[in-house]
Design a protein around this motif. Sequence first.
Motif, mmCIF file in Angstrom:
data_model
loop_
_atom_site.group_PDB
_atom_site.id
_atom_site.type_symbol
_atom_site.label_atom_id
_atom_site.label_comp_id
_atom_site.label_asym_id
_atom_site.label_seq_id
_atom_site.Cartn_x
_atom_site.Cartn_y
_atom_site.Cartn_z
ATOM 1 N N LEU A 1 35.578 -0.823 67.199
ATOM 2 C CA LEU A 1 36.944 -0.423 67.539
ATOM 3 C C LEU A 1 37.211 1.013 67.099
ATOM 4 N N HIS A 2 36.723 1.388 65.915
ATOM 5 C CA HIS A 2 36.928 2.758 65.449
ATOM 6 C C HIS A 2 36.212 3.755 66.353
ATOM 7 N N ALA A 3 34.981 3.446 66.748
ATOM 8 C CA ALA A 3 34.243 4.353 67.627
ATOM 9 C C ALA A 3 34.954 4.509 68.966
ATOM 10 N N ASP A 4 35.450 3.401 69.495
ATOM 11 C CA ASP A 4 36.163 3.445 70.768
ATOM 12 C C ASP A 4 37.447 4.257 70.648
ATOM 13 N N GLU A 5 38.173 4.055 69.546
ATOM 14 C CA GLU A 5 39.418 4.810 69.373
ATOM 15 C C GLU A 5 39.138 6.303 69.227
ATOM 16 N N PHE B 1 33.614 12.213 65.440
ATOM 17 C CA PHE B 1 33.221 11.185 64.471
ATOM 18 C C PHE B 1 31.739 11.268 64.128
ATOM 19 N N ALA B 2 31.437 10.758 62.931
ATOM 20 C CA ALA B 2 30.065 10.625 62.458
ATOM 21 C C ALA B 2 29.731 9.144 62.435
ATOM 22 N N ALA B 3 28.667 8.753 63.121
ATOM 23 C CA ALA B 3 28.261 7.351 63.182
ATOM 24 C C ALA B 3 27.213 7.078 62.107
#
Length: 327
Positions: free
Chosen positions: A154-158, A166-168
């Motif tokens: 959800l965070h990656a999608d947002e 963002f850093a994964a």
Amino acid sequence: MRIAVTGSIAIDHLMVYPGRFAEQLIEGQLDKVSLSFLADELDIRRGGVAANIALALGRFGLDPLLVGAAGVDFAAYGCWLRSNGVDTGSVRVSETRRTARFVCTTDADQNQIATFYAGAMTEAKEIELEPTARRAGGLDLVVIAPNDPEAMLLHADECRRRGYAFAADPSQQLARTTGEEARSLVEDARYLFTNAYEAALLRDHTGWSDGDILGRVGTWITTAGADGVHIKTAGRPTLRIPAVPTSGVADPTGGGDALRAGFLAGVAWGLGHERAAQLGCALATVVLESVGTQEYQLSADDLLGRLDKGYGAEAAQDLAPHLVRPV
């Protein structure tokens, strides 16, 4: 630079087994293992990947925002984080669950066997990033560290929807992802963090080659233990940063988190990838030489001395203006 660090907040129960796990593993019997290791030592420490990274960034004076879910027992931990420069205003405190627990046993060869109890972390999927961005006046980078798997997705999608860089850092949670989920976690990341084994696991789960991955992320940072760090960016030669020599590993837990924090601090200060990775490697040795992930002690002079020893006077001089306070 405003950095929001999402991920686990946990209490670590760290035990030491004086023997070797490998000596108790019998070939042909691994499908029905039943073992109990008598530990000589137990340390109960504050931990969790997001909390570890945020605390180090806070000690560097970068005012990180911690975004995650903690339990009804979080009050004292929250005070500790705030005293180290971490903004805990975006931590969701559960009304019913306890803070996550990491229970880890380390043997004489520094191998580890661990169990993680999610607890309040399961509520992280209820957290949205937009209120944090609004409260902070914008976010320059969101770190997506190991967390409740649904929350990570959800965070990656947002981040993609709202345009947050963002850093994964899928790390331990890669083992629980499907191919589609793994691809979703890393697609469009400005930075991707893995260790060498996780890099292979990521390729296996996604079906992507190194080239495919580099075509979908900005920079890929791979930690390789004693061999240091490898940094890949599409169209550029691989940058290989050797590890900083250590006087001895007291506890391997948290070294990777420290490396990530050091690298991110270097990025926040506008330094190149080489200096950022060198700072990360130096900080990692400090954590490796301490028991626990947050209790390490370090002065700016000590850290600069490690940088000088590992990479030379020029590296230490370049980083010195930024290390104006104790870590």
